[in-house]
Design a protein around this motif. Structure first.
Motif, short mmCIF file in Angstrom:
data_model
loop_
_atom_site.label_atom_id
_atom_site.label_comp_id
_atom_site.label_asym_id
_atom_site.label_seq_id
_atom_site.Cartn_x
_atom_site.Cartn_y
_atom_site.Cartn_z
N MET A 34 0.83 -1.21 0.00
CA MET A 34 0.00 0.00 0.00
C MET A 34 0.87 1.26 0.00
N VAL A 35 1.90 1.28 0.84
CA VAL A 35 2.77 2.45 0.92
C VAL A 35 3.52 2.62 -0.40
N VAL A 36 4.05 1.55 -0.94
CA VAL A 36 4.77 1.61 -2.22
C VAL A 36 3.84 2.10 -3.34
N ALA A 37 2.56 1.73 -3.26
CA ALA A 37 1.59 2.14 -4.27
C ALA A 37 1.16 3.61 -4.09
N GLY A 38 1.62 4.25 -3.00
CA GLY A 38 1.34 5.67 -2.82
C GLY A 38 0.29 6.01 -1.78
N PHE A 39 -0.24 5.03 -1.11
CA PHE A 39 -1.21 5.31 -0.04
C PHE A 39 -0.45 5.83 1.17
N GLN A 40 -1.00 6.86 1.82
CA GLN A 40 -0.33 7.46 2.97
C GLN A 40 -1.24 7.43 4.18
N SER A 41 -0.70 6.84 5.24
CA SER A 41 -1.45 6.72 6.49
C SER A 41 -0.45 6.45 7.60
N GLU A 42 -0.56 7.19 8.68
CA GLU A 42 0.34 6.97 9.81
C GLU A 42 0.24 5.52 10.31
N SER A 43 -0.96 4.98 10.33
CA SER A 43 -1.15 3.62 10.84
C SER A 43 -0.57 2.58 9.89
N LEU A 44 -0.57 2.85 8.59
CA LEU A 44 0.10 1.95 7.65
C LEU A 44 1.59 1.90 7.96
N TYR A 45 2.17 3.07 8.25
CA TYR A 45 3.60 3.12 8.57
C TYR A 45 3.89 2.31 9.83
N VAL A 46 3.01 2.38 10.81
CA VAL A 46 3.20 1.61 12.04
C VAL A 46 3.11 0.11 11.73
N LEU A 47 2.13 -0.27 10.88
CA LEU A 47 1.99 -1.69 10.51
C LEU A 47 3.27 -2.24 9.87
N LEU A 48 3.98 -1.38 9.14
CA LEU A 48 5.23 -1.82 8.50
C LEU A 48 6.25 -2.33 9.50
N GLY A 49 6.19 -1.83 10.72
CA GLY A 49 7.17 -2.23 11.73
C GLY A 49 6.74 -3.41 12.59
N GLU A 50 5.57 -3.95 12.35
CA GLU A 50 5.08 -5.07 13.16
C GLU A 50 5.86 -6.35 12.84
N LEU A 51 6.11 -7.12 13.87
CA LEU A 51 6.81 -8.40 13.73
C LEU A 51 6.03 -9.48 14.46
N PRO A 52 6.16 -10.74 14.00
CA PRO A 52 5.49 -11.82 14.73
C PRO A 52 6.11 -12.01 16.11
N PRO A 53 5.39 -12.50 17.06
CA PRO A 53 3.97 -12.86 16.99
C PRO A 53 3.11 -11.59 17.03
N PHE A 54 2.06 -11.60 16.25
CA PHE A 54 1.21 -10.43 16.10
C PHE A 54 0.16 -10.39 17.21
N ASN A 55 -0.02 -9.22 17.76
CA ASN A 55 -1.00 -9.00 18.81
C ASN A 55 -2.32 -8.59 18.14
N LYS A 56 -3.31 -9.48 18.16
CA LYS A 56 -4.55 -9.24 17.43
C LYS A 56 -5.25 -7.94 17.82
N PRO A 57 -5.43 -7.65 19.12
CA PRO A 57 -6.08 -6.38 19.46
C PRO A 57 -5.32 -5.16 18.92
N GLU A 58 -4.00 -5.22 18.97
CA GLU A 58 -3.20 -4.10 18.46
C GLU A 58 -3.35 -3.97 16.95
N ILE A 59 -3.29 -5.09 16.23
CA ILE A 59 -3.44 -5.06 14.77
C ILE A 59 -4.85 -4.60 14.41
N ASP A 60 -5.86 -5.10 15.11
CA ASP A 60 -7.23 -4.67 14.85
C ASP A 60 -7.39 -3.16 15.04
N ASP A 61 -6.76 -2.63 16.09
CA ASP A 61 -6.81 -1.19 16.33
C ASP A 61 -6.13 -0.43 15.19
N LEU A 62 -4.97 -0.89 14.75
CA LEU A 62 -4.27 -0.24 13.64
C LEU A 62 -5.10 -0.29 12.36
N LEU A 63 -5.72 -1.44 12.09
CA LEU A 63 -6.55 -1.55 10.89
C LEU A 63 -7.77 -0.63 10.97
#
Length: 184
Positions: A34-63
């Motif tokens: 999404m970022v490479v395609a030109g979409f801009q969102s602070e939360s997208l940038y945060v998602l880029l830094g996520e690593l496993p294991p993923f915290n579902k509540p945190e990911i749901d909040d970011l989405l």
């Protein structure tokens, strides 16, 4: 050895969230695309830094924040979420003109997991028709399907599904041209 990550459509990422599918590496891969395609969102940038294991509540909040930041459409029901996931699988199958077994297996499993969701029944039947034709000369799941035409039957059904489930409201939010040129 690098693991292959099946790319997800934007609509599919949000449908999987509605279906309560646990987050995995495809979320980060999607955010990067999404970022490479030109979409801009602070939360997208945060998602880029996520690593496993993923915290579902945190990911749901970011989405949820991405949805607001990008003004994405809302998925109105669980059935619509199932249809979006089926549409994503059908798009990938039509694009690749191949791996129908994996696609149908995933949709067949989703059909079973969702209590035999009516909207996925035909994919379930196609899966078992193809399975039977892998070992038998005939099958009893799909009229007129046989070893000589089962792949064409699957491809044609996916084309029909895509024509009947366009999800136009998501088109501008898909990260790539990979969805272009397909019936919607």
């Amino acid at each position: 050895m690098k693991t292959f990550i099946e790319p997800r459509f934007t609509s599919e990422i949000f449908a999987r969230r509605i279906l309560d599918v646990p987050p995995d590496a495809t979320i980060v891969d999607w955010a990067e695309k999404m970022v490479v395609a030109g979409f801009q969102s602070e939360s997208l940038y945060v998602l880029l830094g996520e690593l496993p294991p993923f915290n579902k509540p945190e990911i749901d909040d970011l989405l949820a924040r991405v949805q607001v930041e990008l003004n994405l459409p809302e998925i109105r029901s669980r059935e619509q979420a199932l249809e979006i996931v089926a549409t994503a699988h059908a798009r990938r199958l039509v694009q690749s003109e191949g791996e129908s077994a994996r696609t149908l297996r995933a949709l067949s499993q989703l059909y079973a997991d969702e209590g035999q969701a009516e909207c996925l029944l035909q994919f379930y039947l196609l899966y078992y028709a193809k399975e039977d034709l892998g070992t038998e000369k005939q099958q009893h799941y799909w009229p007129s399907a046989h070893r000589g035409n089962i792949n064409d039957v699957i491809h044609d059904y996916c084309q029909k599904w895509l024509a009947e489930h366009p999800f136009e409201e998501w088109r501008e939010y898909e990260w790539s041209g990979s969805a272009e040129g397909l019936p919607r």
